[in-house]
Design a protein around this motif. Structure first.
Motif, PDB file in Angstrom:
ATOM      1  N   LEU A 111       0.851  -1.182   0.000  1.00 58.00           N
ATOM      2  CA  LEU A 111       0.000   0.000   0.000  1.00 58.00           C
ATOM      3  C   LEU A 111       0.888   1.234   0.000  1.00 58.00           C
ATOM      4  N   GLU A 112       0.625   2.166  -0.909  1.00 63.04           N
ATOM      5  CA  GLU A 112       1.383   3.413  -0.994  1.00 63.04           C
ATOM      6  C   GLU A 112       0.424   4.582  -0.824  1.00 63.04           C
ATOM      7  N   LEU A 113       0.871   5.603  -0.116  1.00 67.48           N
ATOM      8  CA  LEU A 113       0.025   6.764   0.158  1.00 67.48           C
ATOM      9  C   LEU A 113      -0.492   7.369  -1.143  1.00 67.48           C
ATOM     10  N   ALA A 114      -1.800   7.522  -1.236  1.00 69.67           N
ATOM     11  CA  ALA A 114      -2.434   8.106  -2.421  1.00 69.67           C
ATOM     12  C   ALA A 114      -2.484   9.626  -2.268  1.00 69.67           C
ATOM     13  N   ARG A 115      -2.988  10.290  -3.291  1.00 67.49           N
ATOM     14  CA  ARG A 115      -3.098  11.755  -3.242  1.00 67.49           C
ATOM     15  C   ARG A 115      -3.990  12.183  -2.091  1.00 67.49           C
ATOM     16  N   GLU A 116      -3.544  13.216  -1.390  1.00 68.25           N
ATOM     17  CA  GLU A 116      -4.309  13.848  -0.328  1.00 68.25           C
ATOM     18  C   GLU A 116      -3.769  15.263  -0.158  1.00 68.25           C
ATOM     19  N   PRO A 117      -4.443  16.131   0.599  1.00 70.89           N
ATOM     20  CA  PRO A 117      -3.989  17.528   0.702  1.00 70.89           C
ATOM     21  C   PRO A 117      -2.519  17.679   1.115  1.00 70.89           C
ATOM     22  N   GLN A 118      -2.045  16.844   2.023  1.00 68.81           N
ATOM     23  CA  GLN A 118      -0.652  16.945   2.471  1.00 68.81           C
ATOM     24  C   GLN A 118       0.325  16.350   1.459  1.00 68.81           C
ATOM     25  N   ALA A 119      -0.171  15.563   0.537  1.00 64.25           N
ATOM     26  CA  ALA A 119       0.672  14.935  -0.490  1.00 64.25           C
ATOM     27  C   ALA A 119      -0.106  14.943  -1.811  1.00 64.25           C
ATOM     28  N   PRO A 120      -0.166  16.106  -2.490  1.00 59.90           N
ATOM     29  CA  PRO A 120      -0.995  16.234  -3.694  1.00 59.90           C
ATOM     30  C   PRO A 120      -0.667  15.234  -4.806  1.00 59.90           C
ATOM     31  N   ALA A 121       0.566  14.755  -4.858  1.00 57.64           N
ATOM     32  CA  ALA A 121       0.943  13.774  -5.870  1.00 57.64           C
ATOM     33  C   ALA A 121       0.973  12.362  -5.295  1.00 57.64           C
ATOM     34  N   GLY A 122       0.550  12.199  -4.043  1.00 58.88           N
ATOM     35  CA  GLY A 122       0.692  10.917  -3.372  1.00 58.88           C
ATOM     36  C   GLY A 122       2.133  10.757  -2.929  1.00 58.88           C
ATOM     37  N   ASP A 123       2.470   9.635  -2.333  1.00 56.32           N
ATOM     38  CA  ASP A 123       3.844   9.385  -1.905  1.00 56.32           C
ATOM     39  C   ASP A 123       4.115   7.887  -1.959  1.00 56.32           C
ATOM     40  N   PRO A 124       4.709   7.412  -3.064  1.00 57.08           N
ATOM     41  CA  PRO A 124       4.976   5.983  -3.182  1.00 57.08           C
ATOM     42  C   PRO A 124       6.041   5.483  -2.210  1.00 57.08           C
ATOM     43  N   ASP A 125       6.709   6.396  -1.528  1.00 60.44           N
ATOM     44  CA  ASP A 125       7.744   6.006  -0.560  1.00 60.44           C
ATOM     45  C   ASP A 125       7.221   5.941   0.868  1.00 60.44           C
ATOM     46  N   ALA A 126       5.907   6.037   1.050  1.00 59.19           N
ATOM     47  CA  ALA A 126       5.314   5.948   2.388  1.00 59.19           C
ATOM     48  C   ALA A 126       4.138   4.981   2.326  1.00 59.19           C
ATOM     49  N   GLY A 127       4.143   3.994   3.208  1.00 56.23           N
ATOM     50  CA  GLY A 127       3.032   3.052   3.199  1.00 56.23           C
ATOM     51  C   GLY A 127       3.295   1.807   4.008  1.00 56.23           C
ATOM     52  N   TYR A 128       2.709   0.709   3.530  1.00 50.74           N
ATOM     53  CA  TYR A 128       2.747  -0.552   4.262  1.00 50.74           C
ATOM     54  C   TYR A 128       2.970  -1.714   3.300  1.00 50.74           C
ATOM     55  N   ASP A 129       3.765  -2.674   3.734  1.00 47.00           N
ATOM     56  CA  ASP A 129       3.866  -3.974   3.083  1.00 47.00           C
ATOM     57  C   ASP A 129       3.146  -4.955   3.992  1.00 47.00           C
ATOM     58  N   ILE A 130       2.246  -5.734   3.423  1.00 45.49           N
ATOM     59  CA  ILE A 130       1.428  -6.664   4.203  1.00 45.49           C
ATOM     60  C   ILE A 130       1.535  -8.058   3.595  1.00 45.49           C
ATOM     61  N   LEU A 131       1.728  -9.045   4.437  1.00 46.49           N
ATOM     62  CA  LEU A 131       1.673 -10.445   4.039  1.00 46.49           C
ATOM     63  C   LEU A 131       0.376 -10.991   4.625  1.00 46.49           C
ATOM     64  N   ALA A 132      -0.569 -11.350   3.740  1.00 42.35           N
ATOM     65  CA  ALA A 132      -1.899 -11.743   4.214  1.00 42.35           C
ATOM     66  C   ALA A 132      -2.553 -12.718   3.249  1.00 42.35           C
ATOM     67  N   PRO A 133      -3.475 -13.541   3.769  1.00 46.76           N
ATOM     68  CA  PRO A 133      -4.231 -14.441   2.901  1.00 46.76           C
ATOM     69  C   PRO A 133      -5.377 -13.696   2.230  1.00 46.76           C
TER      70      PRO A 133
END
Length: 127
Positions: free
Chosen positions: A15-37
């Protein structure tokens, strides 16, 4: 020796941060890696999670650094959250995460510190 391999049906979800007011272009360098079924419909699979909850891992990242490791947790009836330390202070709750399709290109919302953030599923691949 402990078996650390993920059971069948497990996926690496990024999961990578999508566009929002604090990050108008999103931020592919901020988020979560999840291992899940995931189910065949690409939704979180509570039945498989119950069989191997210790294998459901989460990593919070930001700009090349790992900020925390944790676990994906499930609570009845269909509440999912990311648990990073004992207690609830740092828990990250998914908004209707049980209903979301974790398919590349889809969006999910997570709540941290009483703030909702939207993330794009940048990757969702079997492991």
């Amino acid at each position: 020796m402990t078996d650390t391999a993920a059971p069948l049906g497990f996926h690496h979800i990024r999961l990578e941060l999508a566009r929002e007011p604090q990050a108008p272009a999103g931020d592919p360098d901020a988020g979560y890696d999840i291992l899940a079924p995931l189910t065949a419909e690409r939704r979180l699979d509570a039945a498989v999670w119950r069989e191997a909850p210790e294998k459901c891992r989460v990593r919070r990242f930001s700009h090349g650094a790992t900020l925390a490791f944790g676990r994906l947790r499930h609570a009845a009836p269909d509440r999912w959250y990311l648990d990073f330390e004992p207690g609830e202070a740092d828990d990250v709750h998914g908004f209707r995460l049980a209903d979301e399709r974790l398919e590349t290109g889809e969006y999910v919302s997570l709540s941290t510190d009483d703030q909702m953030h939207t993330y794009v599923v940048a990757r969702s691949e079997p492991v």
